[in-house]
Scaffold this active site. Structure first.
Site, PDB file in Angstrom:
ATOM      1  N   SER A 118      26.865  65.585  43.036  1.00 22.87           N
ATOM      2  CA  SER A 118      26.805  66.508  41.665  1.00 22.87           C
ATOM      3  C   SER A 118      28.502  67.212  41.803  1.00 22.87           C
ATOM      4  O   SER A 118      29.468  65.494  40.557  1.00 22.87           O
ATOM      5  CB  SER A 118      26.296  67.568  42.002  1.00 22.87           C
ATOM      6  OG  SER A 118      25.635  68.229  40.843  1.00 22.87           O
ATOM      7  N   HIS A 156      22.541  64.192  38.210  1.00 23.19           N
ATOM      8  CA  HIS A 156      21.145  65.033  38.223  1.00 23.19           C
ATOM      9  C   HIS A 156      21.113  64.706  36.550  1.00 23.19           C
ATOM     10  O   HIS A 156      20.085  64.913  36.268  1.00 23.19           O
ATOM     11  CB  HIS A 156      21.212  66.481  38.381  1.00 23.19           C
ATOM     12  CG  HIS A 156      22.123  66.644  39.203  1.00 23.19           C
ATOM     13  ND1 HIS A 156      21.834  66.355  40.319  1.00 23.19           N
ATOM     14  CD2 HIS A 156      22.863  67.602  39.844  1.00 23.19           C
ATOM     15  CE1 HIS A 156      22.215  66.885  41.683  1.00 23.19           C
ATOM     16  NE2 HIS A 156      23.232  67.615  40.629  1.00 23.19           N
TER      17      HIS A 156
END
Length: 241
Positions: free
Chosen positions: A132, A168
């Protein structure tokens, strides 16, 4: 043992719930260790993006014991553990950057010159990886919720990789349109994106392959079509680990 050439594994995964522990290292982190070639792996974790939470560090220490790896942490809060951050990173086979606020991560790293230390480690063959925020940071930038629920784009990443990065991609509805808008407007250059559980393996600045620790999920490239002025997305081939 250094990797054969500068290596980055930028992901939207890497951890899983343990059977008897809070966390275990999932296949993407194991792959990063395999890429290092080390038989006695030393992994350095940077939790800057979540404020260097000591409880999370403890979970990773436990995951390291299960995996048979030596895990250490470069905590920048409240102060670094060393005056020689480049030397500290070079003592490890893998550097793994955790998720959280990429905007805050980049601001704190700038204060402590971590970007220069990361480049030195990368060029020396230490495998860099992360999830991330720990993926976006190695690129030019990407879409983030660092500022609030409405995504904004940061463009002050370390730029070891001259691309944008989307994370994501399949689990947060705003991610895909935010990336498409940023590429279409020229705010981000050609951008590589990952669904949850997927990673992008770069050798030098070249994307070598996309890999996944899940049976589903994919990876994508978004580029600006100069003739139409629109963002175009292509699905990349992916290897299941």
């Amino acid at each position: 043992m250094p990797a054969e050439q500068p290596t980055i594994l930028a992901t939207s995964g890497g951890f899983k719930v343990g059977l008897r522990t809070n966390l275990e290292f999932h296949k993407l982190v194991h792959h990063a260790v395999e890429l290092s070639g080390s038989t006695r792996p030393r992994l350095c974790h940077l939790g800057t993006a979540n404020g260097d939470q000591r409880s999370f560090n403890a979970d990773l220490d436990e995951a390291g014991r299960l995996a048979g790896w030596e895990v250490s942490h470069l905590n920048l809060f409240t102060m670094p553990p060393t005056t020689d951050i480049p030397g500290f990173l070079l003592e490890h086979d893998v550097v793994w950057v955790g998720g959280g606020s990429v905007a805050n991560l980049l601001a704190v790293w700038d204060v402590h010159d971590v970007g220069k230390a990361m480049r030195a480690a990368w060029e020396a063959g230490v495998v860099l990886g992360g999830v991330s925020a720990g993926s976006i940071c190695f690129h030019v930038g990407g879409a983030t919720d660092s500022f609030g629920p409405e995504l904004r784009v940061v463009t002050n990443g370390l730029a070891l990789l001259p691309y944008g990065n989307g994370v994501h991609y399949d689990s947060e509805a705003q991610r895909r349109p935010a990336i498409h808008a940023a590429v279409e407007s020229g705010v981000l250059p050609l951008t590589y994106c990952t669904d949850d559980g997927t990673g992008l393996l770069y050798r030098g600045t070249d994307l070598v392959e996309a890999v996944s620790e899940r049976r589903s999920g994919g990876a994508y490239v978004v580029r600006r079509d100069e003739s139409s002025g629109t963002a175009q997305e292509e699905t990349l081939d992916i290897r299941r680990l």
